[in-house]
Design a protein around this motif. Structure first.
Motif, PDB file in Angstrom:
ATOM      1  N   PRO A 318       0.813  -1.228   0.000  1.00 13.99           N
ATOM      2  CA  PRO A 318       0.000   0.000   0.000  1.00 13.99           C
ATOM      3  C   PRO A 318       0.844   1.274   0.000  1.00 13.99           C
ATOM      4  O   PRO A 318       0.352   2.333  -0.392  1.00 13.99           O
ATOM      5  CB  PRO A 318      -0.827  -0.125   1.289  1.00 13.99           C
ATOM      6  N   ASP A 319       2.092   1.183   0.473  1.00  9.94           N
ATOM      7  CA  ASP A 319       2.938   2.377   0.571  1.00  9.94           C
ATOM      8  C   ASP A 319       3.936   2.473  -0.586  1.00  9.94           C
ATOM      9  O   ASP A 319       5.007   3.074  -0.456  1.00  9.94           O
ATOM     10  CB  ASP A 319       3.702   2.381   1.897  1.00  9.94           C
ATOM     11  N   LEU A 320       3.601   1.889  -1.720  1.00 11.03           N
ATOM     12  CA  LEU A 320       4.495   1.934  -2.872  1.00 11.03           C
ATOM     13  C   LEU A 320       4.695   3.386  -3.298  1.00 11.03           C
ATOM     14  O   LEU A 320       3.727   4.112  -3.549  1.00 11.03           O
ATOM     15  CB  LEU A 320       3.902   1.129  -4.030  1.00 11.03           C
ATOM     16  N   PRO A 321       5.951   3.877  -3.381  1.00 17.82           N
ATOM     17  CA  PRO A 321       6.169   5.284  -3.747  1.00 17.82           C
ATOM     18  C   PRO A 321       5.827   5.559  -5.204  1.00 17.82           C
ATOM     19  O   PRO A 321       5.751   4.639  -6.029  1.00 17.82           O
ATOM     20  CB  PRO A 321       7.667   5.484  -3.487  1.00 17.82           C
ATOM     21  N   MET A 322       5.619   6.805  -5.510  1.00 13.66           N
ATOM     22  CA  MET A 322       5.346   7.218  -6.879  1.00 13.66           C
ATOM     23  C   MET A 322       6.630   7.132  -7.701  1.00 13.66           C
ATOM     24  O   MET A 322       7.735   7.117  -7.155  1.00 13.66           O
ATOM     25  CB  MET A 322       4.787   8.646  -6.914  1.00 13.66           C
ATOM     26  N   VAL A 323       6.466   7.078  -9.021  1.00 17.54           N
ATOM     27  CA  VAL A 323       7.621   7.032  -9.921  1.00 17.54           C
ATOM     28  C   VAL A 323       7.577   8.258 -10.822  1.00 17.54           C
ATOM     29  O   VAL A 323       6.532   8.884 -11.028  1.00 17.54           O
ATOM     30  CB  VAL A 323       7.618   5.743 -10.781  1.00 17.54           C
ATOM     31  N   LYS A 324       8.742   8.581 -11.379  1.00 15.88           N
ATOM     32  CA  LYS A 324       8.831   9.726 -12.274  1.00 15.88           C
ATOM     33  C   LYS A 324       8.398   9.312 -13.674  1.00 15.88           C
ATOM     34  O   LYS A 324       9.017   8.436 -14.275  1.00 15.88           O
ATOM     35  CB  LYS A 324      10.276  10.242 -12.303  1.00 15.88           C
ATOM     36  N   GLY A 325       7.316   9.920 -14.178  1.00 13.09           N
ATOM     37  CA  GLY A 325       6.891   9.557 -15.513  1.00 13.09           C
ATOM     38  C   GLY A 325       5.465   9.967 -15.813  1.00 13.09           C
ATOM     39  O   GLY A 325       4.741  10.493 -14.958  1.00 13.09           O
ATOM     40  N   LYS A 326       5.053   9.717 -17.071  1.00 10.98           N
ATOM     41  CA  LYS A 326       3.715  10.050 -17.541  1.00 10.98           C
ATOM     42  C   LYS A 326       2.819   8.823 -17.427  1.00 10.98           C
ATOM     43  O   LYS A 326       3.193   7.725 -17.855  1.00 10.98           O
ATOM     44  CB  LYS A 326       3.769  10.525 -18.992  1.00 10.98           C
ATOM     45  N   ALA A 327       1.625   9.029 -16.891  1.00 15.80           N
ATOM     46  CA  ALA A 327       0.729   7.905 -16.621  1.00 15.80           C
ATOM     47  C   ALA A 327       0.343   7.177 -17.898  1.00 15.80           C
ATOM     48  O   ALA A 327       0.322   5.929 -17.930  1.00 15.80           O
ATOM     49  CB  ALA A 327      -0.517   8.409 -15.891  1.00 15.80           C
ATOM     50  N   ASP A 328       0.045   7.907 -18.985  1.00 12.58           N
ATOM     51  CA  ASP A 328      -0.409   7.232 -20.200  1.00 12.58           C
ATOM     52  C   ASP A 328       0.691   6.400 -20.833  1.00 12.58           C
ATOM     53  O   ASP A 328       0.428   5.321 -21.386  1.00 12.58           O
ATOM     54  CB  ASP A 328      -0.968   8.251 -21.200  1.00 12.58           C
ATOM     55  N   GLU A 329       1.948   6.865 -20.746  1.00 13.61           N
ATOM     56  CA  GLU A 329       3.056   6.092 -21.307  1.00 13.61           C
ATOM     57  C   GLU A 329       3.374   4.882 -20.440  1.00 13.61           C
ATOM     58  O   GLU A 329       3.693   3.802 -20.954  1.00 13.61           O
ATOM     59  CB  GLU A 329       4.282   6.983 -21.473  1.00 13.61           C
ATOM     60  N   LEU A 330       3.299   5.046 -19.119  1.00 12.89           N
ATOM     61  CA  LEU A 330       3.505   3.904 -18.227  1.00 12.89           C
ATOM     62  C   LEU A 330       2.395   2.868 -18.429  1.00 12.89           C
ATOM     63  O   LEU A 330       2.649   1.656 -18.392  1.00 12.89           O
ATOM     64  CB  LEU A 330       3.536   4.376 -16.773  1.00 12.89           C
ATOM     65  N   GLU A 331       1.182   3.331 -18.653  1.00  7.65           N
ATOM     66  CA  GLU A 331       0.078   2.403 -18.918  1.00  7.65           C
ATOM     67  C   GLU A 331       0.332   1.620 -20.202  1.00  7.65           C
ATOM     68  O   GLU A 331       0.035   0.423 -20.277  1.00  7.65           O
ATOM     69  CB  GLU A 331      -1.225   3.192 -19.024  1.00  7.65           C
ATOM     70  N   GLN A 332       0.926   2.273 -21.189  1.00  8.07           N
ATOM     71  CA  GLN A 332       1.229   1.587 -22.443  1.00  8.07           C
ATOM     72  C   GLN A 332       2.267   0.483 -22.231  1.00  8.07           C
ATOM     73  O   GLN A 332       2.171  -0.603 -22.820  1.00  8.07           O
ATOM     74  CB  GLN A 332       1.733   2.607 -23.469  1.00  8.07           C
ATOM     75  N   PHE A 440       9.030 -10.536 -17.152  1.00  3.72           N
ATOM     76  CA  PHE A 440       9.462  -9.250 -17.687  1.00  3.72           C
ATOM     77  C   PHE A 440       9.382  -8.238 -16.539  1.00  3.72           C
ATOM     78  O   PHE A 440       8.284  -7.979 -16.028  1.00  3.72           O
ATOM     79  CB  PHE A 440       8.561  -8.814 -18.845  1.00  3.72           C
ATOM     80  N   THR A 441      10.546  -7.689 -16.155  1.00  2.00           N
ATOM     81  CA  THR A 441      10.597  -6.772 -15.000  1.00  2.00           C
ATOM     82  C   THR A 441      11.010  -5.385 -15.461  1.00  2.00           C
ATOM     83  O   THR A 441      12.030  -5.226 -16.133  1.00  2.00           O
ATOM     84  CB  THR A 441      11.580  -7.277 -13.935  1.00  2.00           C
ATOM     85  N   VAL A 442      10.209  -4.398 -15.104  1.00  2.00           N
ATOM     86  CA  VAL A 442      10.500  -2.997 -15.428  1.00  2.00           C
ATOM     87  C   VAL A 442      10.923  -2.292 -14.145  1.00  2.00           C
ATOM     88  O   VAL A 442      10.208  -2.304 -13.142  1.00  2.00           O
ATOM     89  CB  VAL A 442       9.264  -2.295 -16.030  1.00  2.00           C
ATOM     90  N   TYR A 443      12.114  -1.675 -14.171  1.00  2.00           N
ATOM     91  CA  TYR A 443      12.621  -0.885 -13.050  1.00  2.00           C
ATOM     92  C   TYR A 443      12.465   0.596 -13.395  1.00  2.00           C
ATOM     93  O   TYR A 443      12.968   1.054 -14.428  1.00  2.00           O
ATOM     94  CB  TYR A 443      14.086  -1.187 -12.778  1.00  2.00           C
ATOM     95  N   LEU A 444      11.767   1.328 -12.534  1.00  3.69           N
ATOM     96  CA  LEU A 444      11.553   2.766 -12.745  1.00  3.69           C
ATOM     97  C   LEU A 444      12.051   3.531 -11.513  1.00  3.69           C
ATOM     98  O   LEU A 444      11.712   3.162 -10.382  1.00  3.69           O
ATOM     99  CB  LEU A 444      10.068   3.056 -12.943  1.00  3.69           C
ATOM    100  N   PRO A 445      12.890   4.578 -11.694  1.00  7.33           N
ATOM    101  CA  PRO A 445      13.388   5.342 -10.542  1.00  7.33           C
ATOM    102  C   PRO A 445      12.249   5.868  -9.677  1.00  7.33           C
ATOM    103  O   PRO A 445      11.282   6.444 -10.182  1.00  7.33           O
ATOM    104  CB  PRO A 445      14.172   6.490 -11.192  1.00  7.33           C
ATOM    105  N   ALA A 446      12.354   5.622  -8.386  1.00  6.04           N
ATOM    106  CA  ALA A 446      11.311   6.070  -7.457  1.00  6.04           C
ATOM    107  C   ALA A 446      11.431   7.558  -7.201  1.00  6.04           C
ATOM    108  O   ALA A 446      12.502   8.150  -7.389  1.00  6.04           O
ATOM    109  CB  ALA A 446      11.404   5.282  -6.151  1.00  6.04           C
ATOM    110  N   ASP A 447      10.364   8.167  -6.774  1.00  4.31           N
ATOM    111  CA  ASP A 447      10.376   9.585  -6.413  1.00  4.31           C
ATOM    112  C   ASP A 447      11.399   9.827  -5.313  1.00  4.31           C
ATOM    113  O   ASP A 447      11.378   9.160  -4.283  1.00  4.31           O
ATOM    114  CB  ASP A 447       8.992  10.004  -5.950  1.00  4.31           C
ATOM    115  N   GLY A 448      12.322  10.766  -5.535  1.00  3.26           N
ATOM    116  CA  GLY A 448      13.367  11.064  -4.564  1.00  3.26           C
ATOM    117  C   GLY A 448      14.616  10.247  -4.745  1.00  3.26           C
ATOM    118  O   GLY A 448      15.602  10.446  -4.032  1.00  3.26           O
ATOM    119  N   ALA A 449      14.639   9.316  -5.709  1.00  5.43           N
ATOM    120  CA  ALA A 449      15.815   8.469  -5.910  1.00  5.43           C
ATOM    121  C   ALA A 449      16.904   9.237  -6.618  1.00  5.43           C
ATOM    122  O   ALA A 449      16.649  10.126  -7.410  1.00  5.43           O
ATOM    123  CB  ALA A 449      15.449   7.249  -6.742  1.00  5.43           C
TER     124      ALA A 449
END
Length: 449
Positions: A318-332, A440-449
């Motif tokens: 539940p406490d998963l941090p936000m990531v830097k990026g656009k929601a529509d592109e991440l959804e794609q 298939f694993t996607v790594y995205l920099p977390a907010d504040g990383a």
């Protein structure tokens, strides 16, 4: 003070030696003159000593209040010194403002800028340069960061007194960059031996447009040839032998519709990929919460999963941090991965989507972020041979081309995923075991990383 009392004392000495006055009165008069002179000049001497200390403090950069003086002459001297100090401070403030403006101007330039000395070492670099090449640039050899032979040759000529140069530079990495490098000598040497300035102008978008134009023609002609040939063949048949065959006409029209739909999907994916590649070198702004995105995708694929008796399971804290990026592109990104998992997973199986925060980063991401959100999409398919894994994200590469076309694939889905992940400065890893499935694993920099 001793020098001011010397002439009167000398007069008494001459009179005493000539016998005009006795030695006692002469000595007494001389002593009186010395004492009186000292008394009269003492305030001036004290004031001058204070003015001297005040001036010395100012020269050493020590801000002290002006001394209190007792004599008018030294007060005038102090006033002149104060006026000189104010003039100097105003001039120094003007110089400081000018220097700060020049500093801000250099730092605000949108392209990388380097100041070089005759040893080809970096004297100064602006923020744009630090963002691309790292922060510790001062004192480094330019060749340690940009190894393009044409630029090194041009730099050598300019540092030896030659004319300016203009060359193209390519930087290869997770995101390839292309620059137009402009090198110019300075008319006069600057601080720390600066003799030349190098600026880099980003031409990545122009280069990619040229490459994409060539790739589009080559790939599109190859991939469209088969369905177009099929369509032409069926049209010719319908106009000839099957003109009056209703059953054949219905069957052929269904096949033609499938082939036309395939071409439509292919063109849509090609245009989408071209747009992504054009903007890949620019990182998207904003923050996105992944749980709502993943939940929305899973809900949208529920009917497709039900057609194969499959289920999608989501697991995320539940406490998963936000990531830097656009929601529509991440959804794609995750739409493609989860759609593939449903297509290639076993009928009746489970597609598991797990999201977590981690600081155990793959080698390709470890130097660019401290923590990342890892989203793994796991299927229960047949698995993929190890030798095919490095090529999965290539355009139009398929392990089983016939099965891919049968399932409606264009061969561009994972290429789109790769370029979108690169645009978000993340990383895609693929693991697979024959008979078990793929992850298939996607790594995205977390907010504040």
């Amino acid at each position: 003070m001793a020098s001011l009392s010397t002439p009167p004392v000398g007069v008494f000495l001459v009179l005493a030696l000539s016998g005009d006055i006795e030695a006692g009165p002469a000595l007494l008069g001389a002593t009186a003159i010395v004492v009186l002179t000292a008394f009269l000049l003492n305030p001036y001497g004290a004031d001058l000593a204070q003015v001297t200390r005040y001036a010395r403090d100012l020269s050493n950069g020590v801000e002290t209040p002006p001394p209190a003086l007792r004599t008018g002459l030294t007060a005038d001297l102090l006033a002149a010194l104060g006026q000189l100090r104010r003039t100097w401070k105003a001039h120094n403030a003007d110089l400081t403002t000018l220097v700060r403006f020049h500093e801000s101007l250099i730092e605000s330039l949108p392209g990388p800028l380097f100041l070089l000395n005759r040893q080809r070492r970096i004297v100064r670099a602006n923020l744009a340069a630090s963002a691309i090449f790292g922060r510790q640039l001062q004192g480094r050899d330019l060749a340690a960061m940009i190894r393009t032979p044409a630029l090194m040759d041009a730099t050598a000529r300019v540092l030896k007194g030659g004319a300016g140069a203009d060359v193209e530079v390519s930087l290869r990495g997770p995101t390839d960059l292309d620059f137009r490098a402009m090198l110019e000598p300075l008319r006069e040497s600057g601080p720390a031996g600066t003799v030349a300035v190098l600026t880099l102008h980003d031409i990545t978008a122009l280069k990619r447009m040229e490459q994409m134009r060539a790739d589009f023609v080559a790939n599109a002609s190859h991939e469209l040839r088969t369905p177009l040939s099929a369509l032409l063949g069926f049209i010719e048949t319908l106009r000839g032998p099957a003109r009056d065959d209703a059953e054949a006409r219905e069957r052929f029209l269904a096949i033609m519709f499938d082939q036309a739909s395939r071409m439509s999907r292919l063109v849509a994916d090609l245009l989408n990929l071209s747009r992504i590649e054009l903007n890949e070198h620019t990182r998207p702004d904003g923050l996105t919460a992944l749980p709502p995105v993943l939940k929305r995708i899973a809900d949208g694929l529920e009917i497709q999963a039900g057609q194969r008796s499959m289920t999608i399971e989501l697991a995320m804290p539940p406490d998963l941090p936000m990531v830097k990026g656009k929601a529509d592109e991440l959804e794609q990104i995750f739409q493609n991965l989860m759609d593939n998992a449903l297509k290639y997973g076993r009928q009746g199986g489970v597609v598991r989507v797990e999201a977590r925060l981690t600081d155990d980063l793959p080698a390709g991401l470890a130097g660019r972020a401290r923590t990342a959100v890892a989203v793994a999409v796991r299927d229960e398919g047949d698995g993929i041979e190890k030798e095919h894994l490095p090529r999965l994200t290539e355009r139009f590469f398929r392990v089983d081309a016939a099965r891919s076309r049968q399932l409606g694939g264009t061969g561009l889905g994972l290429a789109i995923v790769k370029h979108l992940v690169n645009r978000h400065r993340g990383l895609l890893t693929i693991d697979s075991t024959i008979g078990v499935g793929s992850v298939f694993t996607v790594y995205l920099p977390a907010d504040g990383a």
